[in-house]
Design a protein around this motif. Structure first.
Motif, mmCIF file in Angstrom:
data_model
loop_
_atom_site.group_PDB
_atom_site.id
_atom_site.type_symbol
_atom_site.label_atom_id
_atom_site.label_comp_id
_atom_site.label_asym_id
_atom_site.label_seq_id
_atom_site.Cartn_x
_atom_site.Cartn_y
_atom_site.Cartn_z
ATOM 1 N N ILE A 104 0.706 -1.233 -0.109
ATOM 2 C CA ILE A 104 -0.029 -0.010 0.086
ATOM 3 C C ILE A 104 0.859 1.223 0.022
ATOM 4 O O ILE A 104 1.973 1.105 0.611
ATOM 5 N N SER A 105 0.605 2.128 -0.827
ATOM 6 C CA SER A 105 1.038 3.650 -0.741
ATOM 7 C C SER A 105 0.231 4.726 -1.035
ATOM 8 O O SER A 105 -0.954 4.153 -1.350
ATOM 9 N N ARG A 106 0.748 5.981 -0.958
ATOM 10 C CA ARG A 106 -0.317 6.922 -1.150
ATOM 11 C C ARG A 106 0.772 8.102 -1.767
ATOM 12 O O ARG A 106 1.745 8.381 -1.608
ATOM 13 N N ASP A 107 -0.060 8.966 -2.483
ATOM 14 C CA ASP A 107 0.738 10.125 -2.831
ATOM 15 C C ASP A 107 -0.336 11.403 -2.443
ATOM 16 O O ASP A 107 -1.353 11.596 -2.966
ATOM 17 N N ASN A 108 0.033 12.001 -1.162
ATOM 18 C CA ASN A 108 -0.785 13.097 -0.908
ATOM 19 C C ASN A 108 -0.944 14.203 -1.742
ATOM 20 O O ASN A 108 -1.762 14.910 -1.696
ATOM 21 N N ALA A 109 0.084 14.400 -2.553
ATOM 22 C CA ALA A 109 -0.160 15.649 -3.367
ATOM 23 C C ALA A 109 -1.184 15.242 -4.654
ATOM 24 O O ALA A 109 -1.860 16.266 -5.186
ATOM 25 N N GLU A 110 -1.494 14.154 -4.849
ATOM 26 C CA GLU A 110 -2.466 13.543 -5.879
ATOM 27 C C GLU A 110 -3.771 13.088 -5.223
ATOM 28 O O GLU A 110 -4.704 12.711 -5.906
ATOM 29 N N ASN A 111 -3.819 13.095 -3.987
ATOM 30 C CA ASN A 111 -5.026 12.671 -3.016
ATOM 31 C C ASN A 111 -5.268 11.057 -3.565
ATOM 32 O O ASN A 111 -6.751 10.800 -3.993
ATOM 33 N N THR A 112 -4.394 10.455 -3.688
ATOM 34 C CA THR A 112 -4.735 8.854 -4.067
ATOM 35 C C THR A 112 -3.898 8.020 -3.369
ATOM 36 O O THR A 112 -2.733 8.302 -2.993
ATOM 37 N N VAL A 113 -4.745 6.918 -3.139
ATOM 38 C CA VAL A 113 -3.947 5.681 -2.336
ATOM 39 C C VAL A 113 -3.899 4.630 -3.404
ATOM 40 O O VAL A 113 -4.829 4.389 -4.319
ATOM 41 N N TYR A 114 -2.876 3.649 -3.281
ATOM 42 C CA TYR A 114 -2.810 2.566 -4.078
ATOM 43 C C TYR A 114 -2.487 1.342 -3.611
ATOM 44 O O TYR A 114 -2.204 1.288 -2.390
ATOM 45 N N LEU A 115 -2.957 0.261 -4.245
ATOM 46 C CA LEU A 115 -2.577 -0.945 -3.590
ATOM 47 C C LEU A 115 -2.027 -1.961 -4.643
ATOM 48 O O LEU A 115 -2.596 -2.307 -5.931
ATOM 49 N N GLN A 116 -0.635 -2.132 -4.589
ATOM 50 C CA GLN A 116 0.026 -3.009 -5.693
ATOM 51 C C GLN A 116 -0.069 -4.521 -5.197
ATOM 52 O O GLN A 116 0.565 -4.650 -4.053
#
Length: 121
Positions: free
Chosen positions: A70-82
């Motif tokens: 799991i990761s997130r990009d707070n500048a893009e308001n997005t969370v990811y699940l690889q």
């Protein structure tokens, strides 16, 4: 009110990979811990992974450790699940969720609509 929209689900063969994304709107993204949950047919919704608001802490269900990230990009308001090394038992609807606090504690306050992941054998 936070709105969450998942994307990236689909059909993949066993051993393959997918990356799910969840775009958030309606709040200060970094104030929310974010999580992923999943629900397989006939089963209860289960926790997959979570990440703190500043991304300094991560939590994983034991069966996902080493395969999911799991990761997130707070500048893009997005969370990811690889998701790597996918197995047929990973087939489920995957839900993005936002906690009403900076750490993943208790029950999430907001949920996305879900995205289907199907892993074929």
């Amino acid at each position: 009110q936070v709105q969450l929209v998942e994307s990236g689900g689909g059909l993949v063969q066993a051993g393959g990979s997918l990356r799910l994304s969840c775009a958030a709107s309606g709040g200060t993204f970094s104030n929310y811990a974010m999580g992923w949950f999943r629900q397989a047919p006939g089963k209860e919704r289960e926790f997959v992974a979570a990440i703190s608001g500043g991304a300094g802490m991560r939590w994983y269900a034991d069966s996902m450790k080493g395969r999911f990230t799991i990761s997130r990009d707070n500048a893009e308001n997005t969370v990811y699940l690889q998701m790597n090394s996918l197995k047929p038992e990973d087939t489920a609807v995957y839900y993005c969720a936002a906690y009403n606090r900076i750490v993943a504690s208790g029950t999430p306050a907001y949920w996305g609509q879900g995205t289907q992941v199907t892993v074929s054998s």
